[in-house]
Design an enzyme around this catalytic site. Sequence first.
Site, short mmCIF file in Angstrom:
data_model
loop_
_atom_site.label_atom_id
_atom_site.label_comp_id
_atom_site.label_asym_id
_atom_site.label_seq_id
_atom_site.Cartn_x
_atom_site.Cartn_y
_atom_site.Cartn_z
N ASP A 67 1.03 -37.84 -1.02
CA ASP A 67 2.17 -37.65 0.10
C ASP A 67 1.75 -36.14 0.53
O ASP A 67 1.96 -35.25 -0.23
CB ASP A 67 3.56 -37.73 -0.61
CG ASP A 67 4.68 -37.21 0.58
OD1 ASP A 67 4.15 -37.19 1.59
OD2 ASP A 67 5.58 -36.91 -0.02
N ASP A 69 3.17 -33.16 2.72
CA ASP A 69 4.42 -32.89 3.55
C ASP A 69 4.29 -31.34 4.15
O ASP A 69 3.97 -30.51 3.32
CB ASP A 69 5.64 -33.15 2.71
CG ASP A 69 7.12 -33.21 3.50
OD1 ASP A 69 7.03 -32.45 4.28
OD2 ASP A 69 8.04 -34.09 3.06
N ASP A 280 2.02 -33.81 -3.08
CA ASP A 280 3.09 -33.85 -4.05
C ASP A 280 2.53 -34.46 -5.22
O ASP A 280 2.56 -35.80 -5.18
CB ASP A 280 4.21 -34.52 -3.38
CG ASP A 280 5.45 -34.62 -4.21
OD1 ASP A 280 5.44 -34.30 -5.36
OD2 ASP A 280 6.62 -34.60 -3.36
#
Length: 375
Positions: A67, A69, A280
Amino acid sequence: MEEREFGFSLFKEAVMVRHIGFRRVEELRSFLVNKVPKDVYYSCAYYERPTEEMENKGWLGADLIFDIDADHISTPCKKMHDLWICKECGQMGRGVEPNACPVCGSTKLNSSSWPCEVCLESAKREMIKLVDFMMDDFGFSPDELRIYFSGHRGYHLHVESEVIKEIGQNERKEIVDYLQAVGIDLKYHPFSQRGSLDEKGWGGRIARAIYEFMLRPNLAQDLARLGLNKKAIANITENRDKIIENWKEHGPWNIIRGVGFSTWEKIAYFSLKNQAANIDSVVTTDIHRLIRMGGTLHGKTGFKKVEVPLMSIESFNPFNDAVAFKEDYITIYVLESPKFVLKDESYGPYKDCKVEVPVAVAILLLSKGLARLED
């Protein structure tokens, strides 16, 4: 499909409904039509009994998920477009959410992070870097990598391979550490002998990190921040062009008299963060993680989570390619929003006004808590 766990967040109840399974796509489709959830998730893991409680599911393996972000990427525009709103008095502010409202002291605050072009372009650059890691350093083929725009402020990478499926949390943590250059020791990498920009693995990445550092416009100030003495700084800055010109032949280590390997080592450690993957780590190491389902809407924007072909990632534009609602206009009252572009049309900035806008624009602002419906 029958080995996946599904989870849903609902509009009315602020809870996650999970431990649900489906044997066929038709069953899932019927569920979505009847329940109309806000967000749809499925497990990265495969289970013998996905509808059981976690300890009874029978873990079979899991895809490797990453992930990226924009919330975790430093961009100066956040101070301009990210907002917080006090639930008690309605006070609004920009930038990082405070611990308490400066007007009424309430700790009940809502924050709204905006998916701007700069933030999402930064996230895309990180995804391209991560794909390079997966293919060049880990040897995965393009067929094993699936890239998605998350529907909000980032991208997901799904690695779907039998080779990786059964590795546990500890092994996944080792992958994360490698990607983030955790515990890296420069003496074990070949940049110290050759400095080749084309070297595979961290040897080449370290060389590229130093090379890019040398191209910085404020090189002298950056070197001073590393604690180098004035003579070393002068030697490096005065010979910058010579260092860059000779790099590909034999590296910079012995070109400048008075600048030894220890100096280059300081520069390397400082520069590594730009070569490391900004991911992440919690998502990647969680072998039971629920991840947003592709093709569904993100509850914070109304955008779709869409798959991005590997060869098309450079041209992918989420503000065109992930928009789900493309027709009709509705009237909303906007508290405040930055200027933005959606489907090649510009909107805003708005503040305390009633506007008639396309449905996609309205849903974005409503989902962000920046607007309300008007009769």
